[in-house]
Design a protein around this motif. Structure first.
Motif, PDB file in Angstrom:
ATOM      1  N   ARG A  11      -6.556   3.660   9.176  1.00  0.00           N
ATOM      2  CA  ARG A  11      -5.935   3.409   7.837  1.00  0.00           C
ATOM      3  C   ARG A  11      -4.564   2.393   8.172  1.00  0.00           C
ATOM      4  O   ARG A  11      -4.355   1.531   7.333  1.00  0.00           O
ATOM      5  CB  ARG A  11      -5.236   4.739   7.442  1.00  0.00           C
ATOM      6  N   ASP A  13      -2.251  -0.651   8.707  1.00  0.00           N
ATOM      7  CA  ASP A  13      -2.700  -2.312   8.834  1.00  0.00           C
ATOM      8  C   ASP A  13      -1.284  -2.636   9.479  1.00  0.00           C
ATOM      9  O   ASP A  13      -1.668  -4.422   8.645  1.00  0.00           O
ATOM     10  CB  ASP A  13      -2.693  -2.461   7.445  1.00  0.00           C
ATOM     11  N   GLY A  14      -0.216  -2.652   9.678  1.00  0.00           N
ATOM     12  CA  GLY A  14       0.767  -3.045  10.688  1.00  0.00           C
ATOM     13  C   GLY A  14       1.408  -3.506   9.459  1.00  0.00           C
ATOM     14  O   GLY A  14       2.143  -4.393   9.568  1.00  0.00           O
ATOM     15  N   HIS A  15       2.076  -3.102   8.913  1.00  0.00           N
ATOM     16  CA  HIS A  15       3.377  -3.278   7.391  1.00  0.00           C
ATOM     17  C   HIS A  15       4.027  -3.093   7.645  1.00  0.00           C
ATOM     18  O   HIS A  15       5.230  -3.347   6.780  1.00  0.00           O
ATOM     19  CB  HIS A  15       2.614  -2.728   5.956  1.00  0.00           C
ATOM     20  N   VAL A  57       6.445   8.963   6.101  1.00  0.00           N
ATOM     21  CA  VAL A  57       5.720   9.046   5.992  1.00  0.00           C
ATOM     22  C   VAL A  57       4.806   8.707   4.414  1.00  0.00           C
ATOM     23  O   VAL A  57       4.414   7.995   3.553  1.00  0.00           O
ATOM     24  CB  VAL A  57       4.789  10.648   6.083  1.00  0.00           C
ATOM     25  N   CYS A  60       4.578   5.266   3.616  1.00  0.00           N
ATOM     26  CA  CYS A  60       3.537   4.315   3.778  1.00  0.00           C
ATOM     27  C   CYS A  60       2.881   3.672   3.054  1.00  0.00           C
ATOM     28  O   CYS A  60       2.371   4.047   2.077  1.00  0.00           O
ATOM     29  CB  CYS A  60       2.619   5.061   5.884  1.00  0.00           C
ATOM     30  N   PRO A  61       2.313   2.786   2.380  1.00  0.00           N
ATOM     31  CA  PRO A  61       1.285   1.776   1.406  1.00  0.00           C
ATOM     32  C   PRO A  61       0.351   2.495   1.590  1.00  0.00           C
ATOM     33  O   PRO A  61      -0.831   2.287   1.229  1.00  0.00           O
ATOM     34  CB  PRO A  61       1.535   0.321   1.430  1.00  0.00           C
ATOM     35  N   GLN A  63      -1.262   5.453   3.271  1.00  0.00           N
ATOM     36  CA  GLN A  63      -1.409   6.562   3.431  1.00  0.00           C
ATOM     37  C   GLN A  63      -1.563   6.721   4.801  1.00  0.00           C
ATOM     38  O   GLN A  63      -2.638   7.873   5.564  1.00  0.00           O
ATOM     39  CB  GLN A  63      -1.722   7.269   2.812  1.00  0.00           C
TER      40      GLN A  63
ATOM     41  N   GLY B  37       2.283  -7.304   2.926  1.00  0.00           N
ATOM     42  CA  GLY B  37       2.962  -6.786   3.506  1.00  0.00           C
ATOM     43  C   GLY B  37       3.768  -7.718   4.901  1.00  0.00           C
ATOM     44  O   GLY B  37       4.961  -7.326   5.905  1.00  0.00           O
ATOM     45  N   ARG B  45      10.187  -3.819   3.060  1.00  0.00           N
ATOM     46  CA  ARG B  45       9.115  -3.619   2.938  1.00  0.00           C
ATOM     47  C   ARG B  45       8.526  -2.484   2.421  1.00  0.00           C
ATOM     48  O   ARG B  45       8.484  -2.048   1.280  1.00  0.00           O
ATOM     49  CB  ARG B  45       7.586  -3.022   4.175  1.00  0.00           C
ATOM     50  N   ASN B  49       8.166  -1.435  -1.866  1.00  0.00           N
ATOM     51  CA  ASN B  49       7.319  -0.374  -2.515  1.00  0.00           C
ATOM     52  C   ASN B  49       8.213   0.061  -3.876  1.00  0.00           C
ATOM     53  O   ASN B  49       7.219   1.010  -4.588  1.00  0.00           O
ATOM     54  CB  ASN B  49       6.831   0.180  -1.423  1.00  0.00           C
ATOM     55  N   ARG B 116      -1.713  10.675  -4.757  1.00  0.00           N
ATOM     56  CA  ARG B 116      -1.898  10.059  -4.235  1.00  0.00           C
ATOM     57  C   ARG B 116      -2.403  10.667  -2.505  1.00  0.00           C
ATOM     58  O   ARG B 116      -3.633  10.542  -2.351  1.00  0.00           O
ATOM     59  CB  ARG B 116      -0.730   8.886  -3.831  1.00  0.00           C
ATOM     60  N   ARG B 180      -0.772 -12.690   6.752  1.00  0.00           N
ATOM     61  CA  ARG B 180       0.872 -12.985   7.137  1.00  0.00           C
ATOM     62  C   ARG B 180       1.823 -14.092   7.853  1.00  0.00           C
ATOM     63  O   ARG B 180       2.447 -13.656   8.820  1.00  0.00           O
ATOM     64  CB  ARG B 180       1.120 -11.842   7.515  1.00  0.00           C
TER      65      ARG B 180
END
Ligand code: SF4
Lengths: 71, 191
Positions: A11, A13-15, A57, A60-61, A63, B37, B45, B49, B116, B180
């Motif tokens: 899952r 993605d290195g954000h 936790v 984290c966009p 999950q 990102g 970041r 959000n 979620r 990115r």
């Protein structure tokens, strides 16, 4: 009882949000993917970082971050 | 009810509606920035959000005020059924109906987003795509209905919102969005 931080690599993605919120346990590699700082593949979460780990936790966009309890 | 009180409800209802559109615009743009990102605006970041989420929930609250006031407002003559089922209203049914449609979409998106952790990333992501339908529907409702339609200030607000979303979506669709700022090196296969 130990709590460990687990990254689901399918899952993630290195954000890098997690490393921003939990610099004590996680760094970022050059692509932004989290790296354990403790030398363990899944860093143990000390009690005093428990709240911050939970925040990381939920932040984290994708999950991709989870806490794992083990005996 | 006194005249001032009734117009107060009407004013509050319309004001909350326009403010909700602005909140959803901010949320949509910041959602796209979050998805990229990149650490923009110096918020971090995770900060981006959080503002994205806060703006969305603020919008939900404003929509609740919008519905609550207009339900009790004698001019708007909303019925409870108009809050749920679109296109049945007697007052500008098309424009009002778009608002109802937006409320329905908003309800589903909000509930799924708040749950979620229960529904998992697949469902969360699939339902989150519906925000790209929600926003234009809400915009059309804002422009088309009400006494503020075609007033200069509302057009100004609407134009600003359209410009912001158009810029963000154009960026989202551009090839450099996902990289990115990196360049990918194709894997060399030894033969
Ligand atoms: S916040 Fe989530 S997606 Fe981003 S690097 Fe950390 S684990 Fe991966």
């Amino acid at each position: 009882m130990t709590t460990r931080l687990h990254v689901d690599w399918t899952r993630c993605d290195g954000h890098g949000s997690c490393a921003e919120l939990l610099p004590e346990l996680l760094g970022s590699d050059e692509w932004g993917f989290p790296l354990s700082r403790t030398g363990e593949p899944e860093p143990r979460v000390p009690r005093q970082l428990d709240d911050l780990a939970r925040r990381a936790v939920s932040a984290c966009p994708l999950q991709a971050l989870r806490l794992r309890e083990s005996a | 009810m006194s005249a001032t009180l009734t117009t107060a409800l009407w004013d509050l209802g319309r004001g909350a509606g326009v403010a909700a559109l602005v909140a959803f615009t901010i949320s949509l743009v910041l959602g796209i920035v979050t998805r990229s990102g990149r650490d923009a605006l110096g918020l971090g970041r995770f900060g981006l959000n959080e503002v994205h989420r806060t703006a969305a929930l603020t919008g939900v609250g404003l929509v609740a005020v919008h519905l609550g006031t207009l339900l009790f407002d004698p001019y708007a003559q909303l019925r409870l059924v108009d809050l749920v089922f679109p296109f049945l209203g007697s007052y500008r049914p098309l424009w009002l109906g778009l608002g109802t449609l937006a409320v329905d979409l908003l309800g589903v998106i909000t509930v799924v987003s708040l749950l979620r952790d229960k529904v998992g990333p697949r469902v969360f992501k699939a339902v989150h795509w519906a925000t790209y339908a929600l926003w234009p529907v809400a915009l059309m409702h804002a422009i088309g209905t009400g006494t503020d339609a075609a007033t200069l200030w509302l057009d100004g607000v609407a134009l600003g919102c359209v410009a912001a979303v158009a810029a963000a979506v154009t960026w989202r669709l551009s090839p450099s969005f996902d990289t990115r700022g990196w360049t990918r090196t194709p894997r060399q296969v030894a033969r």
